[in-house]
Structure formats: structure tokens, C-alpha cells
Design an enzyme around this catalytic site. Structure first.
Site, short mmCIF file in Angstrom:
data_model
loop_
_atom_site.label_atom_id
_atom_site.label_comp_id
_atom_site.label_asym_id
_atom_site.label_seq_id
_atom_site.Cartn_x
_atom_site.Cartn_y
_atom_site.Cartn_z
N ASP A 51 18.68 83.82 50.31
CA ASP A 51 18.30 82.96 51.43
C ASP A 51 18.29 81.54 50.87
OD1 ASP A 51 17.43 81.89 53.82
OD2 ASP A 51 15.88 83.39 54.13
O1 LIG Z 1 20.50 78.63 57.57
C1 LIG Z 1 20.67 79.46 56.53
C2 LIG Z 1 19.44 80.28 56.26
O2 LIG Z 1 18.36 79.37 56.11
C3 LIG Z 1 17.05 79.74 56.25
O3 LIG Z 1 16.44 78.72 57.02
C4 LIG Z 1 16.59 77.38 56.61
C5 LIG Z 1 17.26 76.57 57.68
O4 LIG Z 1 18.57 76.95 57.81
C6 LIG Z 1 17.23 75.10 57.35
O5 LIG Z 1 17.72 74.35 58.45
C7 LIG Z 1 15.84 74.64 57.05
O6 LIG Z 1 15.88 73.38 56.54
C8 LIG Z 1 14.71 72.59 56.59
C9 LIG Z 1 13.97 72.64 55.27
O7 LIG Z 1 13.32 73.89 55.12
C10 LIG Z 1 12.93 71.56 55.23
O8 LIG Z 1 12.32 71.53 53.96
C11 LIG Z 1 13.58 70.24 55.51
O9 LIG Z 1 12.62 69.25 55.55
O10 LIG Z 1 14.19 70.26 56.79
C12 LIG Z 1 15.24 71.20 56.87
C13 LIG Z 1 15.82 71.18 58.31
O11 LIG Z 1 16.51 70.06 58.50
O12 LIG Z 1 15.28 75.45 56.03
C14 LIG Z 1 15.22 76.83 56.38
C15 LIG Z 1 14.53 77.53 55.26
O13 LIG Z 1 13.29 76.99 55.05
C16 LIG Z 1 16.76 81.04 56.95
O14 LIG Z 1 15.64 81.67 56.42
C17 LIG Z 1 17.91 82.01 56.97
O15 LIG Z 1 17.67 83.05 57.87
C18 LIG Z 1 19.16 81.27 57.33
O16 LIG Z 1 20.26 82.16 57.48
#
Ligand SMILES: OC[C@H]1O[C@@H](O[C@H]2[C@H](O)[C@@H](O)[C@H](O[C@H]3[C@H](O)[C@@H](O)[C@H](O)O[C@@H]3CO)O[C@@H]2CO)[C@H](O)[C@@H](O)[C@@H]1O
Length: 798
Positions: A326
């Protein structure tokens, strides 16, 4: 693996703690003894290996009494340079079935590429550094492309010309394998049209042991059998269109709170009978990839957990594809590699600063901390999945914005309609040409800020069609309930009045005088990186949002014919609403995505008879579920007893049981037949994709005649539950092991046929480390829900 351990192991004889050793100690997390040749004794090294160091201990034949393994399982291995490589058949599989040709092609390609090429294949290019949410580097010499990995479980995330398919939980509520397979195939076709090689779904974890779990709605509900079938047909549909499916999240990621810190401590039997079950079905359907999850599993990070990736997934289930992390779920360079992870995503942290593979993996391979064989195995698995899905020929270039919808909205409408569960109906539905209707609630109308105005659907404003997080997609359009009702009402000359807010004080002017008042309530949840109205992923409670109880109460004070429409990610407690005498109907409309209004009108007006059934239990009280979100590690102490298994065992009356759903007609059940060739004992077949081959053999068949005894056409989901004989260890009183959806004209009958696989009659025997069919009399129950049993029988196994 730590370097001091590698050095020790290099000097010693490595003995795998095989299934026999687990059997002696009872499962995951064992730190006990194993047997060495004379003059050596065993020292624990990690969850899966022990080393035989000089010292006295007599040899034993323990392994001989254990279940058959492929020959490589018992061969100690060590590679040049002192590296230790996983010693499992899964780690270097002999390709079988559909994978055989793909492995031949992968091996030929592997022979032509450099170590750096292999590193590029297994390493993401970094967060936000490519056109997709995950990207790897191309290898031109073998025509291997920049791989595009994109969410998600309901379609192409961030696509502007793609369909927003219904969430998994809605698909499960249809209990219709044909619709689910078509949904998967259409999602696959759209992903391919966008040049997406790997679509990040379906979701088999969270399974849904926690009713408020934030991401439950992405998957198919807390019953492993229903989720397993859904995972299988969705995977088959997706991959038939030429894309790689990803079964996620592996494993034990049941909550959002602390998901990147906590350990899910799951006992061996519960792991097999609940949480691993749907992944086994996905593997049986040749899923190309599996995503390891954020949490620890029995104190070891899932993405470096040798026991679950090498042991359960690759060895026991014979998984021939690859494990990707992930996003940022990887913690160490060598631990992940030697634990069985095959691809790191996205390749860096969100700052782009921490990179654990790429150059680091290259050094680890060159330095011998990770063997060349392991790197080959990672790359081979990824290449094989690419060949398996035919992506080496004519695959479109990446264009996430491509218009790929075709006529796929038909599937969205069908799933959104056939997944609607009618919970209460005094007879007010279907509607009969009312003169005046009232529509009340902010959830009846389109989000006034725009249908995709909230990033990753991180808001609950306007009509609710899906939860929030990475498992979402942009709506290409949205048909809100009010718009569809108004359009349909016009054909009858019905006037429709609207209050598009949740203000209880102003309801009576809209609701009074109407023939019926439709009131819309919701409950939302999602992924923990977004907080919506104080909900940080997992729901804080199981009550309707936006004071929904009070809104219904106010409408009920003003109108005697209240129809409550619920859009929700999962169960809500309905007691307050159901106690109101004017609530004549409750329509559980789930998460319908962009066809919300059209699907609802189909049911409200009776052009389609409701046929959805609950894929989870609706309790009278949130406490009745017996589980709650953990603040620290989760011991999974409820074991096998989640959702209806718990209610049945604890003799708690649910409000609406698992599998429940009303219709506009009624069905009778008769003429049960049971035939069986089942024999007691442990599974013995060789390992194919999904586990031992004979687990998938049909060993019993149950049939029942279902008759539409009412006056309108309809479809019935007949369900089969089994109870294990008394010779088996304690087990849930009833476990779903079959279902069939039959469409029947008034007066017509058809036969529901339930084929039971060997696995369906087995329990996981911890001591034998195998699936075992117990002897004795199995209870067979066929009915319209888990508590509306119409026919019973037995299967006798000697
Ligand atoms: O998308 C792929 C897999 O990602 C995990 O979720 C992530 C998600 O895709 C991502 O957009 C998000 O990003 C944020 C990040 O966590 C945060 O720290 C930052 O400030 O902002 C970002 C958004 O712009 O993070 C997610 C994980 O925390 C999923 O678990 C998985 O199922 C997806 O397939």
C-alpha cells in the site's frame, strides 16, 4: 532480515519451520522449536525460519506426518554471498494453470535484462512523479512499458471520462454474480481504455468486522463467503478485459484509526475462516496482484511479514502474482524484500525524501542482504502478471482522461436498483399515482457546490453516492433523487414539493397535505487521511448524520405516510425512526453512485420489484455488534463471531438480519434435495491457485424449488447456510455457503442450486494446518435470510 542474522544464517544450516512446526505450536507468531539433524539444535530466527546451529538434538520425522508440500518446501537454500532467501515453493513457484505460459514468457524476458532493469520493474518512480497514482519505469529491451497503477475498486480514480461504478457494498447487496462480473468487466475495459495496467481493486479487507469501519463500503461486507464470491467474479471480470486486478488490503486492516501503527493480532483459525478466505477466492481466480496493508499482523508489518506473504499467500494459496505495498506501507528495504513483497509503491514517501528500494535495493542485492534469486522472483512475478493479462500486445497508451464510459451506466443503474433493500413496507410502496409528494432533506438533491467539488468525495453534502478516500471516482454526472422523482412524477401529473435542507422547523409546510413524504437521511465514512464533519474515517457512531432521526420525526409529525430513504456506507441504528407510527416504509438505498435517482424511482414506482438483501446485520443497538474500533493493537478476541455469526451465537435479536430484504411479491420454498459425496478428513490435493486443489471440488449439492407466489414479477435471493456437526470444534451456528438469485414471473418456479465445495464444508484445523471436513451430520438451512429459514436438511459425512 537484519544483517547480523544474515551472517549467522550463512554459517548455519537453515531449516524452514514448515507447516509441521506451525502445527506443533498452533499457528502464526510461533517462536518455538523445530528439529535438526544430529549434532545441531534449533534456534529461532524469525517467524518462518529457524537455524540449526551446532549443538545436540536428535533428528525426528515430524515433517513426514505433515500435509504434503511441493518438494522445494523442504529444501534448505542459501544463495551466494551469504544471503538467505525465502525457502517456500511460492517464492520460486513452478507455474501452474493459466500462469504457466506467462511464466515461460517472463523467464525469457528476465534472461535478457539487467539487475538495474529488475530494480526498475519492482520500484515505483515516486509519489506524484508520473501520470498515475503508481508508476514504474519502462524496460525498453523487452518492450515493457511504464506501468500505470490507478485506483480503484469502483472505477478509474481521477478519470473525467470514466464511469463511477457502484461501491462494492452495493454490488454485494444485489447478490447477483452476473451483475458483479459485468461490473468488473466494465471497470476493466474502462481502465484499459485509459491505459491503466493495474486497477487497484477489488477490496476484500477490511472485511467489516467493525460496523463503523471507515472503508467497509469499498468491499463486500462481513461475510467471507459473500465477499469471496464477489472478489472472484469481480477479479475475473476485470482481468477478462485485459487489466491486472489487485486484491487489497492484505490483511487485517479493519479500521482507519491508527492503521499505520497498530497490530491486528489474529489467531490462525480466524485468519483462515474469515480474513484470508476472500483473498483465497481472488487467488483462485488468478488475481494478478495483492496489496499488503498498513497495519502490523501479529506484531510484524504486513508488508514485511514473511508468514503472511510467503507463508499464507504464496505457499499455502499458491499465489503466482506479485505483492505490492500500500502507498508508503513499506518500512525497511531488506525486511520487505525477504518477507515476500515484490513491488514498492509509490516508490517514495509523500515528501519524495524517503526511498526504500531503487538504489537501496540494488545495494542490498549487490551486498547479498537480498538474494539475486529473490529479486528475480519479484521481477518474474510482475512480468508474468503482465503477460497473463495479455498486456504485452496492443495495450493503449496512458490517458486517464479518456472517454471510456460507453453504455456502462446501465450496469450502475442495475446494481444501484437491484441492491436496494426494502426494509419496511406497510403497502404504501410501490407508489400509486399520488396527487402530491413531498421530498425532504439535503440528501435528496445534488451537492450544491458541484458533484465532484470535494476532493476524493471528502464531504457529505447533498445526495450520498459513495464514501470518501482513494477508493472513489469522479461522477461523470449525477442523477439526484429529487430530480428523478420529479421527472417520474410528471408522467402521473403528481406535484412535488421540496425542502432541500434538514431544517426540522420548516418541514411541516412542505410535508403536510402530501399523499406521501419522502425523507432522505445518510451516514458516511471513508479513508482516514480525510476528516469530514468530525469523522476521521471510521464512523463515530451508527446514527444518521445531520440529525436524521429528528428530521424524520419532524416529517412524521406532519404527514401520516412517511417513506424514509437511507443512503449509507453501512448499518445505522433505526430504532428511533422505526418507532414512529407514520413511518410506512424504509428503503435502504445504500450507495448508488451516479444513478441514484433513477435506481430509486425504479423501486419506488415498482417498475422493478426490490430484490436486494442486506450484506450485513442492522442491529437494534451499536453495542450489539460486540466489536469496537481499537485505540491500540486489536486482539480480534471475537474470533469467528462477527456480524450475524455473533448475533446467532449470543442469541441477540437483530433489527434486520443479514440477508434480509422485502419484495413486492412473495416467494415460497419447497422440495429441498441434498446429495453428497463428501468424505471426512483433511484436504490432500496439490496446491493450485487458491489452495489445495480438492478444496474447490464440488462434494455436495443442495437444490430447492422457489416459486413466485405473488402477483408481480420479482427476483429472490435464496440463501444456503450450514452448521458444522458436533464433532467439529465450536463454530458459528450458521455460515453462508451458497446463494442463488432467481428472477421469476408471477406463478413461476425455478430451482435454486447450491454447489458446495469441499472447502465450504471444512473448518481450519490448527493442529493439522489443513482444512478438514468433520464427520457427522451437517445442518443445511435454505431460506430468504439468515433468520428466515424455509427448508432444512442434513448432509451426513462419515
Ligand atoms: O491510491 C493508492 C493507494 O493509496 C492509499 O491511499 C492513499 C491515497 O491514494 C493518497 O491520495 C493519500 O494521500 C494523502 C496523504 O496520505 C497525505 O499525507 C497527504 O497530505 O495528502 C495526500 C492526498 O493528497 O494517501 C492515502 C494513504 O494514506 C490506499 O490505502 C490504497 O487503497 C490505494 O490503492
Amino acid at each position: 532480515m537484519h544483517s547480523h542474522l544474515v551472517a549467522l544464517l550463512a554459517a548455519a544450516t537453515l531449516v524452514r519451520c514448515d507447516q509441521g512446526a506451525w502445527a506443533q505450536c498452533g499457528g502464526i507468531g510461533w517462536t518455538g522449536d523445530t528439529k535438526c539433524v544430529s549434532g545441531y539444535s534449533c534456534t529461532y530466527s524469525n517467524d518462518y525460519y529457524s537455524q540449526c546451529l551446532p549443538g545436540s538434538q536428535a533428528p525426528t520425522s515430524a515433517a513426514a506426518s505433515q500435509p504434503a508440500q511441493s518438494s522445494s518446501a523442504s529444501q534448505p537454500q542459501s544463495s551466494g554471498g551469504g544471503a538467505v532467501e525465502p525457502d517456500t515453493p511460492g517464492a520460486n513457484p513452478t507455474a501452474t494453470g493459466a500462469w504457466a505460459a506467462a511464466y515461460s514468457q517472463a523467464n525469457a524476458a528476465l534472461a535478457k535484462i539487467s539487475q538495474q532493469d529488475k530494480i526498475n520493474i519492482v520500484t515505483g518512480v515516486g509519489w506524484n512523479k508520473g501520470p498515475c497514482v503508481g508508476n514504474t519505469s519502462p524496460v525498453g529491451s523487452i518492450g515493457y512499458p511504464q506501468l500505470c497503477l490507478q485506483d480503484g475498486p469502483l472505477g478509474v480514480r481521477y478519470g473525467t471520462g470514466a464511469t463511477a461504478f457502484t461501491p462494492g457494498i452495493m454490488a454485494a447487496a444485489t447478490w447477483d454474480v452476473d451483475l458483479m462480473r459485468q461490473r468488473g468487466q466494465y471497470m476493466g475495459a474502462e481502465a484499459k481504455g485509459c491505459g491503466v495496467h493495474v486497477l487497484l481493486g477489488p477490496v476484500g479487507g477490511p472485511l467489516g468486522k467493525l460496523a463503523p469501519g471507515g472503508r467497509n463500503w469499498e468491499g463486500f461486507g462481513p461475510d467471507p463467503y459473500l465477499t469471496g464470491v464477489s472478489m472472484a467474479v469481480t477479479t475475473e471480470g476485470m482481468q477478462s478485459a485485459g487489466i491486472q486486478a489487485t486484491a487489497k488490503h492484505f490483511i487485517g486492516n479493519e479500521q482507519e484509526l491508527n492503521r499505520e501503527k497498530m497490530s491486528s493480532n489474529i489467531d490462525d483459525r480466524t485468519m483462515h475462516e474469515l480474513y484470508l478466505w476472500p483473498f483465497a477466492d481472488a487467488v483462485h481466480s488468478n488475481v494478478a496482484s495483492v496489496m499488503c496493508s498498513y497495519n502490523k499482523l501479529n506484531s510484524t508489518w504486513a508488508c514485511e511479514n514473511d508468514k503472511i506473504m510467503n507463508g499464507l499467500l504464496k505457499q499455502e494459496l499458491g499465489f503466482q502474482g506479485y505483492v505490492m505495498s500500500d502507498w508508503n506501507a513499506q518500512h525497511t528495504t531488506n525486511g520487505a524484500a525477504n518477507g515476500g513483497m515484490d513491488m514498492t509503491m509509490p516508490g517514495s514517501d509523500y515528501d519524495g525524501k524517503t526511498i526504500l528500494w531503487g538504489p537501496q535495493l540494488n545495494s542490498a542485492v549487490s551486498g547479498g542482504q537480498v538474494s539475486k534469486t529473490r529479486l528475480d522472483d519479484m521481477a518474474r512475478r510482475i512480468l508474468a502478471a503482465w503477460y497473463l493479462t495479455g498486456q504485452n500486445s496492443g495495450f493503449p497508451s496512458i490517458n486517464i482522461k479518456a472517454n471510456v464510459q460507453g453504455s456502462h451506466k446501465d450496469n450502475v443503474r442495475a446494481v444501484a436498483r437491484d441492491g436496494i433493500v426494502l426494509l419496511r413496507n406497510s403497502g404504501i410502496l410501490p407508489l400509486k399515482k399520488p396527487s402530491k409528494l413531498a421530498v425532504i432533506g439535503s440528501a435528496a438533491v445534488t451537492n450544491p457546490k458541484g458533484i465532484n467539488s470535494c476532493t476524493d468525495h471528502g464531504c457529505n453534502t447533498g445526495a450520498l453516492g459513495m464514501g470518501w478516500g482513494s477508493g472513489t471516482a469522479q461522477y461523470p454526472y449525477f442523477v439526484a433523487p429529487y430530480d428523478a422523482i420529479k421527472a417520474r412524477a410528471q408522467t402521473d401529473g403528481t406535484t412535488v414539493s421540496l425542502q432541500d435542507n434538514d431544517n426540522t422547523g420548516s418541514v411541516s409546510s412542505t410535508a403536510s397535505g402530501a399523499d406521501a413524504a419522502l425523507v432522505f437521511i445518510t451516514s458516511d465514512s471513508g479513508e482516514g487521511y480525510i476528516t469530514v464533519e468530525g469523522v476521521a474515517g471510521d464512523r463515530n457512531n451508527l446514527d444518521p448524520w445531520h440529525s436524521g432521526n429528528q428530521l424524520v420525526q419532524a416529517v412524521s409529525n406532519a404527514n401520516k405516510n412517511v417513506i424514509v430513504v437511507v443512503h449509507s456506507v453501512g448499518p445505522i441504528i433505526l430504532e428511533t425512526i422505526l418507532a414512529l407510527p407514520n413511518v410506512q416504509a424504509v428503503v435502504w438505498a445504500g450507495l448508488p453512485s451516479s444513478e441514484s435517482g433513477n435506481a430509486l424511482v425504479d423501486i419506488l414506482y415498482g417498475s422493478t420489484t426490490p430484490s436486494g438483501k442486506l450484506p450485513y446485520t442492522i442491529a437494534k443497538s451499536a453495542n450489539d455488534y460486540g466489536t469496537s474500533v481499537s485505540r491500540g493493537d486489536d486482539s480480534f478476541s471475537e474470533g469467528l463471531y462477527i456480524d450475524y455469526r455473533h448475533f446467532d451465537k449470543a442469541n441477540i435479536a437483530p433489527r434486520y438480519e443479514f440477508g434480509f430484504g422485502l419484495s413486492y411479491t412473495n416467494f415460497t420454498y419447497s422440495d429441498i434435495t441434498v446429495t453428497s459425496t463428501a468424505q471426512s478428513g483433511a484436504a490432500t490435493g496439490t496446491v493450485i491457485s487458491g489452495g489445495r486443489a480438492d478444496l474447490f471440488d464440488t462434494v455436495a449439492t443442495v437444490t430447492a424449488k422457489i416459486t413466485n407466489a405473488g402477483g408481480v414479477a420479482g427476483a429472490e435471493v435464496a440463501q444456503l447456510y450450514i452448521g458444522l456437526p458436533s464433532s467439529a470444534p465450536a463454530a458459528p451456528p450458521k455460515q453462508l455457503r451458497g446463494f442463488a438469485k432467481l428472477s421469476l414471473a408471477p406463478g413461476a418456479s425455478d430451482t435454486a442450486t447450491f454447489n458446495l465445495r469441499r472447502k465450504d464444508l471444512s473448518y481450519w484445523d490448527v493442529a493439522r494446518q489443513n482444512w478438514v471436513v468433520p464427520s457427522g451430520s451437517f445442518a443445511v438451512s435454505v431460506g430468504a435470510s439468515s433468520r428466515d429459514i424455509r427448508l432444512t436438511g442434513t448432509i451426513a459425512v462419515s
